[in-house]
Design a protein around this motif. Structure first.
Motif, PDB file in Angstrom:
ATOM      1  N   UNK A   3       0.837  -1.203   0.000  1.00 20.67           N
ATOM      2  CA  UNK A   3       0.000   0.000   0.000  1.00 20.67           C
ATOM      3  C   UNK A   3       0.872   1.254   0.000  1.00 20.67           C
ATOM      4  N   UNK A   4       1.966   1.225   0.710  1.00 18.83           N
ATOM      5  CA  UNK A   4       2.869   2.362   0.760  1.00 18.83           C
ATOM      6  C   UNK A   4       3.482   2.617  -0.619  1.00 18.83           C
ATOM      7  N   UNK A   5       3.896   1.550  -1.301  1.00 17.85           N
ATOM      8  CA  UNK A   5       4.467   1.677  -2.641  1.00 17.85           C
ATOM      9  C   UNK A   5       3.416   2.173  -3.629  1.00 17.85           C
ATOM     10  N   UNK A   6       2.194   1.695  -3.474  1.00 19.67           N
ATOM     11  CA  UNK A   6       1.105   2.130  -4.346  1.00 19.67           C
ATOM     12  C   UNK A   6       0.876   3.623  -4.172  1.00 19.67           C
ATOM     13  N   UNK A   7       0.853   4.082  -2.930  1.00 23.98           N
ATOM     14  CA  UNK A   7       0.673   5.506  -2.651  1.00 23.98           C
ATOM     15  C   UNK A   7       1.789   6.347  -3.244  1.00 23.98           C
ATOM     16  N   UNK A   8       3.004   5.854  -3.137  1.00 25.32           N
ATOM     17  CA  UNK A   8       4.152   6.566  -3.700  1.00 25.32           C
ATOM     18  C   UNK A   8       4.040   6.658  -5.219  1.00 25.32           C
ATOM     19  N   UNK A   9       3.631   5.544  -5.840  1.00 27.30           N
ATOM     20  CA  UNK A   9       3.479   5.527  -7.298  1.00 27.30           C
ATOM     21  C   UNK A   9       2.408   6.504  -7.749  1.00 27.30           C
ATOM     22  N   UNK A  10       1.277   6.540  -7.043  1.00 27.06           N
ATOM     23  CA  UNK A  10       0.200   7.474  -7.367  1.00 27.06           C
ATOM     24  C   UNK A  10       0.671   8.911  -7.187  1.00 27.06           C
ATOM     25  N   UNK A  12       3.762  10.057  -7.366  1.00 31.36           N
ATOM     26  CA  UNK A  12       4.718  10.394  -8.416  1.00 31.36           C
ATOM     27  C   UNK A  12       4.019  10.674  -9.740  1.00 31.36           C
ATOM     28  N   UNK A  13       3.020   9.862 -10.080  1.00 29.00           N
ATOM     29  CA  UNK A  13       2.272  10.085 -11.329  1.00 29.00           C
ATOM     30  C   UNK A  13       1.542  11.426 -11.279  1.00 29.00           C
ATOM     31  N   UNK A  14       0.955  11.717 -10.127  1.00 28.23           N
ATOM     32  CA  UNK A  14       0.230  12.990  -9.980  1.00 28.23           C
ATOM     33  C   UNK A  14       1.197  14.165 -10.112  1.00 28.23           C
ATOM     34  N   UNK A  15       2.356  14.054  -9.544  1.00 37.97           N
ATOM     35  CA  UNK A  15       3.355  15.117  -9.630  1.00 37.97           C
ATOM     36  C   UNK A  15       3.812  15.311 -11.075  1.00 37.97           C
ATOM     37  N   UNK A  16       4.052  14.208 -11.782  1.00 40.23           N
ATOM     38  CA  UNK A  16       4.476  14.298 -13.175  1.00 40.23           C
ATOM     39  C   UNK A  16       3.406  14.975 -14.027  1.00 40.23           C
ATOM     40  N   UNK A  17       2.150  14.561 -13.826  1.00 38.86           N
ATOM     41  CA  UNK A  17       1.059  15.166 -14.589  1.00 38.86           C
ATOM     42  C   UNK A  17       0.925  16.652 -14.255  1.00 38.86           C
ATOM     43  N   UNK A  18       1.073  16.977 -12.990  1.00 39.92           N
ATOM     44  CA  UNK A  18       0.998  18.376 -12.573  1.00 39.92           C
ATOM     45  C   UNK A  18       2.105  19.206 -13.206  1.00 39.92           C
ATOM     46  N   UNK A  19       3.294  18.667 -13.242  1.00 36.95           N
ATOM     47  CA  UNK A  19       4.415  19.362 -13.878  1.00 36.95           C
ATOM     48  C   UNK A  19       4.161  19.549 -15.370  1.00 36.95           C
TER      49      UNK A  19
END
Length: 80
Positions: A3-10, A12-19
Motif C-alpha cells: 500500500x505504501x508503494x502504491x501511494x508513492x506511485x500514485x 509520483x504520477x500525480x506530480x508528473x502530470x501536474x508538472x
C-alpha cells in the motif's frame, strides 16, 4: 509495504502530470504574451507612421493591417 508503494506511485504520477500541465500552461501564457507584445509593437510602429504623415493606405500595406485598423489607431490617439 504494498500500500505504501502504491501511494508513492500514485503521488509520483500525480506530480508528473501536474508538472506537465504547468509547463503546458506556462508555454501557452508565453505565446499569448509574445503575441500581445508583437501587436503592441505593430500599433506603436503604425502610430509613428501616422505621426510622420504617411497615408493610411501606405501604413496598412507596410504593416499588413486593414485601413480601418490604422484609422482606429489614429482615432484612439485622437489624431483624427
Amino acid at each position: 509495504t504494498t500500500m505504501c508503494n502504491l501511494g508513492e506511485g500514485l503521488y509520483e504520477r500525480a506530480m508528473e502530470k501536474g508538472l506537465e500541465k504547468g509547463i503546458e500552461k506556462g508555454i501557452e501564457r508565453g505565446v499569448e504574451q509574445e503575441k500581445r507584445n508583437s501587436e503592441r509593437k505593430d500599433r506603436e510602429a503604425a502610430l509613428e507612421m501616422i505621426k510622420d504623415g504617411l497615408s493610411f493606405e501606405q501604413i496598412a500595406r507596410y504593416m499588413k493591417l486593414s485601413i480601418e485598423a490604422v484609422a482606429e489607431i489614429a482615432k484612439q490617439k485622437k489624431l483624427i
